[in-house]
Scaffold this motif. Structure first.
Motif, PDB file in Angstrom:
ATOM      1  N   ARG A 241      24.843   4.640  58.443  1.00 22.82           N
ATOM      2  CA  ARG A 241      23.885   3.656  59.344  1.00 22.82           C
ATOM      3  C   ARG A 241      23.042   2.891  57.882  1.00 22.82           C
ATOM      4  O   ARG A 241      22.440   1.391  58.091  1.00 22.82           O
TER       5      ARG A 241
ATOM      6  N   SER B 244      22.943   8.739  70.031  1.00 23.59           N
ATOM      7  CA  SER B 244      23.294   7.310  69.532  1.00 23.59           C
ATOM      8  C   SER B 244      23.933   6.653  71.421  1.00 23.59           C
ATOM      9  O   SER B 244      23.844   5.836  70.866  1.00 23.59           O
ATOM     10  N   GLU B 248      21.195   3.689  70.826  1.00 19.24           N
ATOM     11  CA  GLU B 248      22.015   2.746  70.520  1.00 19.24           C
ATOM     12  C   GLU B 248      22.952   1.968  71.567  1.00 19.24           C
ATOM     13  O   GLU B 248      22.898   0.645  71.361  1.00 19.24           O
ATOM     14  N   MET B 268      17.226   4.192  64.774  1.00 18.70           N
ATOM     15  CA  MET B 268      17.715   4.875  66.530  1.00 18.70           C
ATOM     16  C   MET B 268      16.716   3.886  67.274  1.00 18.70           C
ATOM     17  O   MET B 268      17.239   3.304  67.748  1.00 18.70           O
TER      18      MET B 268
ATOM     19  N   ILE C 195      29.240   0.587  68.029  1.00 21.23           N
ATOM     20  CA  ILE C 195      27.732   0.368  67.895  1.00 21.23           C
ATOM     21  C   ILE C 195      27.396  -0.764  67.789  1.00 21.23           C
ATOM     22  O   ILE C 195      26.727  -1.362  67.723  1.00 21.23           O
TER      23      ILE C 195
END
Lengths: 279, 567, 356
Positions: A241, B244, B248, B268, C195
């Motif tokens: 990420r 997550s 998220e 996060m 996501i």
């Protein structure tokens, strides 16, 4: 040609690179205040590939890790292909051996890989490390463990081909003029199973590099501070990420290796097969 | 009594979550994710924390621990003490009274016979009960009437709250579990996966190691609770994916034990769908020092046994120098962030038991070097590694495979190299390391290394059994199949004597002082254990979930009956 | 051919027995113990009691024989009883009781039809397999089917137009697909599509049952990513073998003959070349089909599918021997069976191959 250059470049990168780029891949700034300033840096002149979460130089780690990954990938692939081809040719050519060798293949296919590797390492790690030294002993054991657990599909494929080949006219002809089996296998069978073997080999390299990282990941491979491409890839995934480049470098290196080996394999086959060359 | 508890309940609703003034089941479904999947709901034959916590929605003990670590009554009407006469003056009996009118989820009344049966169930010699240590030292349990349980101990019990408190020791329904005594326990898969309980929820469906589905218990003692009609407790994946899914993507409302590194926490939290909650318990990440010689040149059966003291780690100065070289705050910043804090104690909590030992918090590399120098460990051959009498300070440092632990290994190796100690690292599959298989060389009990790092804690709030781990008699070795908790092979008669005294002392203040003294003997004075990080619990919940209070002393789902959907 | 088939089936029985013994040996020898998940707060003597209650302290051979009996007698008995309603279990109880008492050296053992029980969850292993099979078959099975369906045309056309842009593209795509491990592609896809974009869920819901259009859409959405990852991986492998084999055959004399007699290119490739090129492809597919049952360990873990692969790796991690042994053994049966099927297909594809 391009492929050979790429692979050659990768090999030079990992072999000669560390002689020029003299940063210790495991060096962590012992002064913690400085260490924190060095963490997770993007690529820069001082660190062309950036630094990792402990401020270690990624370029040095990639070079050092590549040595292990390339060596393990290539050697383990050769071990697997050698066993697989030998077993496959024997089983396909000699009907008497077929049953037993194929049942052996079934057995290896059925064995759960993880417990098998755990057992292999537990039984042989200490004796091998004592006789050959910890570094080389671990390397040899890992290469053998990967080779011994990944030859089966190659042997099944080769056997299937040999079963068909040995009934072809030219093999029958060779047999009828009294050529010994050894000569038939070497001269007539082996060259004709080359192409599936080359496919198995290229696919095997990728498999071996990844399996090595799984082994290290399970604590069965090299010590934890010993970077390899597979391990760098694993570690990078968790940080994808925030720091995607951490995954890209090792991923790119592995893909390039596999791709170039694949193209070299293609070229090799074309060069060795007179019929294809004409087309 | 009933009116009082109803009033109290209403008051609690009002005080904590005004939005929860709704009726039972009004808020629909709550989805929880545990990255370790649930394999059973019966704490007594469970295989880990996640099973105990999943069972705690259904099965309840007589009393539980709140977020401060204080006992509060669940099925009991009140906590028995010396003052209210619940504990006899000679400390040999404790008398619990059940709340009147309690019923199981099938509508039948909860009686003292169920409590007694639970004890019989867990202490059956063939049952293999995982929590039987909670029932150690009980002579008999009597049930003079349906609501009274009298536990008699073999001798005076300074801490009599071990049995039937906390989620590890819940009450089973006698009618349901009667056929499951002893060897039959494992075969009772229907009972073990759908136990009948008194808690706010009942199990409606259970897929092993995958997902548990619960519905609100129609017979729960508080008619206004729980606010949720349905709970889905999903398992699988890893801590990062669980975090997550709450923080998220918002697929789940609550994620358990989302132990991720500080940067991931920050990334996060930026997504803004939820918040992290943290709390501290007794879990301490530490380096344990081997006081015996693990050298592979020794014959098998003598490696890491008390026959051969360690060539250099038996010198307290070396151990102290190793501890001084570590920057604990840096470890926290790299690995845990808000979910950890540096510590010098193996007993970091409860507050009364925590020693005020802080001298290790500041890294002192120069001091460590000087200490080694003074103790005669010098670099005589100029290779950068200190030695004395031909013995080099060369250490094999092992731990389990875990990204945070590998980072810790790398950092600590750097600091130890700095003070002239050579370090070789090793990481082991946790299943092997913690498995305790006597045939494997890689278990933490065998300790075929010089130092090893892992985390340990104690159950509940009483550290007495935990301090007993360092007794001489608990040293693992070939004669006890390497089963023993004193993995340092530490043996000090003074420590043993003090521990004996502790087990006879009832006064809380004296007990606390003794625990502090014992803690200091193995940390500050002996440096046998090198504590690193007091590891808190980090969990995540979505912004729309109200009523979450993180509890590190008992099940994390301890107050799920008070959870509700934020309006 | 039929005789050969029967002979091989009979020969498979001792093979499988041997395989089951070797698996048992390996799993039992592996370091690790069923106690590894138990918190350290549980003292050693309690752990020892728990191991005894599982029967894990019995000698290896005794446990192996018990497992054999449970698998072939008890579980088969239960299966027959559940299917037909006959009282099989009651019928075998006296004999089983006697044998088990002998094996366990215990006079008090009561046989009540105990099935193979997982050490970790204390639930019958076949119940676990039953719960896990649906998601594994749907996800891994679909992925395999899609993989084969896209790999064959790509492989054939790549070979036919060797070194064309299509071939180069196909080669590049499949080698990248193969060389980058599924844990990488899986995580990248989750990051981007689940996501960042929020199109797909990150966690597979095993409780979802398809009843209407909305639940069908949810079902497809949660299958999309894992199926893509796995299909890409499978297609890469199969298409490489197809390409190389077709290439080999395109240069053969019979192709020239067929072309010389004026046969259309389509017919040459699809009727003659393809049939002769299929032997390595059949081998690889036959090796791959049993893995549909075995599940895809990595992909299942990344997408939280909780199928058989996840169950197996979970059981291996906690040394849950009954589960590992049973799942692996069923896997072994499928491997032996599909390799036999492959051998038979060889004979059909190339009549010159003889086994007798």
């Amino acid at each position: 040609m391009v492929a050979a250059c790429v692979l050659g470049f990768l090999i030079v990168f990992v072999l000669v690179g560390p002689l020029i780029w003299r940063i210790d891949p495991n060096f962590i700034e012992p002064d913690t205040a400085k260490m924190f300033k060095l963490r997770n840096k993007p690529p820069s002149l001082a660190h062309p590939m950036g630094t990792d979460q402990l401020g270690r130089d990624m370029l040095a780690r990639m070079m050092f890790g590549g040595r292990v990954s390339l060596a393990v990938g290539l050697v383990a692939m050769f071990v697997a292909i050698f066993i697989g081809t030998a077993v496959g040719v024997m089983a396909g050519f000699f009907r008497r051996l077929d049953g037993i060798l194929m049942r052996l293949t079934d057995l290896f296919l059925a064995l759960p890989l993880l417990p098998l590797l755990l057992v292999l390492m537990m039984l042989f790690r200490d004796p091998v490390a004592r006789t050959l030294g910890p570094r080389f002993g671990t390397f040899l054991l890992i290469v053998l463990a990967i080779g011994v657990t990944s030859w089966m599909s190659a042997s099944r494929v080769v056997r299937g081909e040999v079963l068909a080949l040995k009934e072809r006219e030219y093999v029958l002809a060779a047999r009828s003029i009294g050529l010994p089996n050894r000569r038939i296998i070497l001269r007539h069978i082996l060259p004709n199973v080359l192409s599936p073997v080359l496919v198995a080999a290229t696919l095997g390299i990728a498999g071996a590099i990844i399996t090595e990282s799984v082994l290290s990941f399970l604590g069965l491979g090299f010590p934890p501070d010993f970077p390899t491409w597979g391990r760098l890839l694993y570690d990078g995934i968790a940080e994808i990420r925030s720091y995607p480049e951490r995954v890209i470098w090792p991923g790119l290196a592995i893909s390039l290796t596999v791709l170039s080996v694949n193209y070299i394999g293609d070229g090799l086959r074309d060069a060795l097969d007179p019929r294809i060359r004409g087309r | 009594m009933k009116l009082r508890s109803a009033l109290l309940g209403a008051a609690a609703c009002f005080a904590f979550a005004p939005a929860a003034m709704a009726e039972r089941g009004a808020d629909g479904e709550v989805k929880i994710i545990y990255y370790q999947a649930v394999s059973g709901l019966n704490a007594y034959i469970s295989s880990g924390t996640k099973d105990i916590e999943a069972g705690s929605l259904v099965l309840e003990p007589l009393a539980g621990f709140d977020e401060k670590g204080d006992l509060f009554p669940r099925l009991a009407a009140e906590i028995p003490t010396l003052d209210n006469g619940g504990i006899s003056a000679d400390l040999t009996t404790i008398t619990w009274k059940l709340k009147p009118g309690l019923v199981w989820s099938d509508g039948t009344p909860v009686t003292s016979a169920d409590v007694k049966f639970t004890w019989e169930y867990c202490t059956h010699p063939e049952g293999g009960c995982a929590q039987s240590a909670k029932y150690e030292g009980i002579k008999s349990i009597d049930t003079p009437d349906d609501l009274t349980v009298v536990i008699t101990f073999n001798g005076p019990k300074p801490y009599p709250y071990q049995p039937f408190t906390g989620a590890t020791s819940p009450i089973l329904q006698k009618a349901q579990f009667e056929p499951c005594l002893g060897a039959a326990a494992a075969g009772c898969s229907e009972q073990n996966s759908k136990p009948i309980g008194t808690g706010p929820f009942v199990v409606t469906d259970f897929k092993v190691n995958d997902v548990v589905t619960y519905a609100a218990n129609p017979n729960y003692r508080d008619p206004a609770k729980p606010a949720f009609a349905k709970v889905t407790l999903k398992g699988g994946g890893d801590a990062l994916a669980a975090a997550s899914a709450v923080m998220e993507t918002g697929e789940f409302d609550y994620a358990w034990n989302t132990q991720i590194n500080p940067e991931q926490q920050a990334a996060m939290a930026d997504a803004g769908k939820g918040v992290f909650v943290n709390g501290f318990g007794t879990l301490v990440e530490r380096i344990e020092v081997n006081l015996t010689d693990p050298s592979p040149s020794l014959p098998e059966g003598e490696r890491s046994t008390i026959k051969h003291p360690h060539p250099f780690l038996s010198d307290v100065n070396v151990r102290k120098a190793l501890s001084m070289a570590i920057d604990r705050q840096a470890l926290v910043d790299v690995g845990y962030g808000n979910a950890g804090r540096p510590t010098c104690n193996v007993v970091p909590a409860p507050e009364a038991y925590a020693s005020d030992n802080t001298e290790c918090l500041k890294q002192d590399i120069e001091g460590a070097k000087a200490l080694l120098e003074a103790a005669g460990w010098t670099d005589s051959d100029g290779d950068g590694i200190r030695d004395k009498d031909g013995r080099k300070l060369s250490i094999l440092y092992q731990t389990t495979v875990n990204p945070v632990r590998q980072d810790f290994q790398a950092l600590i190796k750097g600091w130890w190299n700095e003070i002239g100690v050579e370090v070789e690292l090793k990481s082991i599959d946790p299943g092997v390391f913690f498995g305790g298989d006597a045939g494997s060389p890689d278990t933490f009990q065998k300790f075929y290394a010089d130092v090893e790092m892992f985390a340990n804690n104690f159950d509940g709030t009483d550290p007495e059994p935990y301090m007993a781990q360092y007794l001489c008699s608990k040293i693992p070795g070939p004669d006890n199949q390497w089963q023993g908790e004193n993995i340092n092979r530490f043996c000090d008669p003074a420590y043993d004597a003090k521990q004996q005294e502790l087990s006879r002392t009832a006064d809380p203040a004296t007990r606390a002082q003794m625990v502090k003294d014992l803690n200091d003997m193995i940390t500050k004075n002996g440096h046998v254990s090198i504590p690193l990080v007091d590891r808190g619990r980090l969990s995540a919940h979505s912004n729309s979930l109200a009523g979450v209070v993180l509890n590190t002393w008992d099940t994390e789902l301890w107050n799920i009956q008070d959870w509700s959907r934020a309006k | 051919m039929f005789n050969y088939f029967i002979r091989r089936l009979l020969a498979a029985v001792p093979t499988l027995l041997l395989i089951s013994f070797v698996i048992f040996l390996v799993v039992d020898l592996a370091p690790g113990s069923p106690m590894s998940e138990i918190p350290l707060t549980v003292p050693p003597d309690v752990r020892q009691k728990m191991i005894e209650a599982m029967g894990a302290d019995k000698p290896m051979l005794v446990r192996y024989v018990i497992w054999l009996l449970q698998f072939f007698v008890v579980e088969t008995g239960w299966a027959i009883q559940n299917l037909t309603g006959w009282g099989v279990i009651d019928a075998i109880t006296p004999a089983m009781q006697k044998v088990m008492r002998l094996l366990l050296n215990s006079e008090t053992y009561e046989f009540t039809g105990q099935r193979i029980i997982s050490w970790q969850s204390k639930v019958p292993v076949f119940q676990i397999i039953g719960e896990r099979l649906p998601q594994t078959l749907t996800v891994v099975g679909t992925a395999y089917l899609i993989g084969v369906l896209i790999a064959l045309p790509i492989g054939i056309y790549s070979a036919y137009r060797q070194y064309s842009w299509f071939d180069q593209g196909g080669t590049f795509f499949s080698m990248v697909g193969y060389s980058v491990p599924t844990f990488f592609t899986g995580n990248v896809l989750i990051l981007i599509f689940a996501i960042r974009l929020g199109w797909f869920p990150t966690i597979y819901d095993t409780n979802l049952s398809v009843t209407d259009w909305a639940s069908f859409k949810a079902f497809v959405r949660q299958m999309a990513l894992p199926v893509t990852v796995l299909a890409l991986f499978n297609a890469a492998e199969i298409s490489r073998y197809t390409r190389s084999s077709v290439l080999e055959n395109l240069g053969q004399d019979y192709v020239r003959t067929a072309r010389a007699k004026g046969m259309g290119e389509g017919k040459v490739v699809l009727a003659h070349v393809l049939r002769n090129s299929l032997i390595p492809v059949v081998t690889i597919v036959a090796l791959g089909v049993p893995t549909i049952f075995g599940g895809a360990i990595v992909t299942e873990q990344i997408f939280k599918i909780n199928g058989i692969g996840a169950a197996l790796i979970g059981a291996i991690n906690v040394s849950d021997l009954p589960t590992v042994q049973t799942v692996t053994f069923i896997f072994a049966v499928l491997i032996v069976l599909f390799n036999l099927i492959a051998d038979i297909l060889y004979g059909i594809l190339d009549p010159r191959i003889r086994y007798d």
